[in-house]
Design an enzyme around this catalytic site. Structure first.
Site, PDB file in Angstrom:
ATOM      1  N   ASP A   8     -17.925  -2.272   7.285  1.00  0.00           N
ATOM      2  CA  ASP A   8     -17.695  -0.837   7.318  1.00  0.00           C
ATOM      3  C   ASP A   8     -16.280  -0.577   6.813  1.00  0.00           C
ATOM      4  O   ASP A   8     -15.432  -1.484   6.825  1.00  0.00           O
ATOM      5  CB  ASP A   8     -17.874  -0.347   8.760  1.00  0.00           C
ATOM      6  CG  ASP A   8     -17.504   1.108   8.927  1.00  0.00           C
ATOM      7  OD1 ASP A   8     -18.043   1.948   8.190  1.00  0.00           O
ATOM      8  OD2 ASP A   8     -16.655   1.403   9.797  1.00  0.00           O
ATOM      9  N   ASP A  10     -14.236   2.836   7.350  1.00  0.00           N
ATOM     10  CA  ASP A  10     -13.388   3.672   8.198  1.00  0.00           C
ATOM     11  C   ASP A  10     -13.265   3.133   9.621  1.00  0.00           C
ATOM     12  O   ASP A  10     -14.262   2.872  10.291  1.00  0.00           O
ATOM     13  CB  ASP A  10     -13.935   5.100   8.239  1.00  0.00           C
ATOM     14  CG  ASP A  10     -13.723   5.808   6.914  1.00  0.00           C
ATOM     15  OD1 ASP A  10     -12.657   5.596   6.307  1.00  0.00           O
ATOM     16  OD2 ASP A  10     -14.613   6.557   6.482  1.00  0.00           O
TER      17      ASP A  10
END
Length: 227
Positions: A8, A10
């Site tokens: 991922d 963020d």
């Protein structure tokens, strides 16, 4: 042994909270709206709730991008068009980046050892700008942004569409790493792959239980050596 590493972006690699604060501060100031800690907290709560609704497929991405600002501006009593503020915010958010402590160094260690892929639910234009600024795209074999994939984490459809574009993919050799239980960890479970939760505040996992847990991406190389 892990071969395919799904990461991922963020709050796993880049500090989205800081980027959000800077972008929201500039946006509100440009529209003559007071920037306060209370306003930031109100926006963050509303934004989080909207993303959770998107994950549950209760709203579309286009609705999220505008509705969160309509709701926020109403909540703080600001008489400004939500759509206009939303466009300005996304433009501000797309500039610059802030690495989480140890994240860039971890990527340097992992690069070349694993087939790495970025998986993000974020706005494509915003993520393009931040990734260009960060200079980390060459570290990854491919970038999968849900807006372009046509499905969102945590759906099985999102992962199926991504992995269909990965030559030689084997789910038993894959690991999904991210900070969100409801997006990254649940998504990995839906896809039938192992998961690693980035949990700096050491929160309780609740009903969504990851296979592994680390405090930051800096801990990932060490974890992978033992898997």
């Amino acid at each position: 042994m892990v071969e395919f590493l799904f990461l991922d972006l963020d709050d796993t690699i880049l500090d989205f909270r800081k980027a959000e604060t800077v972008a929201l501060s500039k946006t509100l100031t440009d529209f003559g709206i007071s920037y306060t800690k209370d306003n930031l907290r109100t926006y963050s709560d509303i934004n989080k709730a909207h993303w959770e609704r998107l994950e549950r497929k209760e709203i579309t991405r286009a609705e999220l991008q505008v509705s969160r600002f309509v709701t926020f501006l109403s909540a703080i009593g600001a008489d400004v068009p939500g759509e206009v503020v939303a466009r300005a915010y996304e433009e501000n958010l797309s500039h610059g980046h802030y690495f989480l402590p140890g994240a860039k160094e971890a990527l340097d260690v992992l690069r070349g050892r694993y087939r790495m892929f970025l998986l993000s639910n974020g706005n494509a234009k915003v993520q393009d700008g931040r990734l260009a600024s960060a200079g980390i795209l060459p570290y990854f074999e491919n970038l999968f942004i849900s807006e372009r994939v046509g499905a969102d984490k945590p759906s099985r459809e999102f992962f199926d569409r991504c992995t269909a574009r990965i030559p030689g993919y084997a789910p038993e050799k894959a690991l999904m790493v991210g900070d969100s239980l409801t997006s990254d960890i649940l998504g990995g479970k839906n896809a039938g792959i192992s998961t690693c939760w980035v949990n700096p505040k050491k929160k309780a996992a609740g009903n969504i239980r990851p296979d592994y847990e680390i405090c930051s991406l800096a801990d990932l190389p060490g974890l992978l050596e033992g898997i």
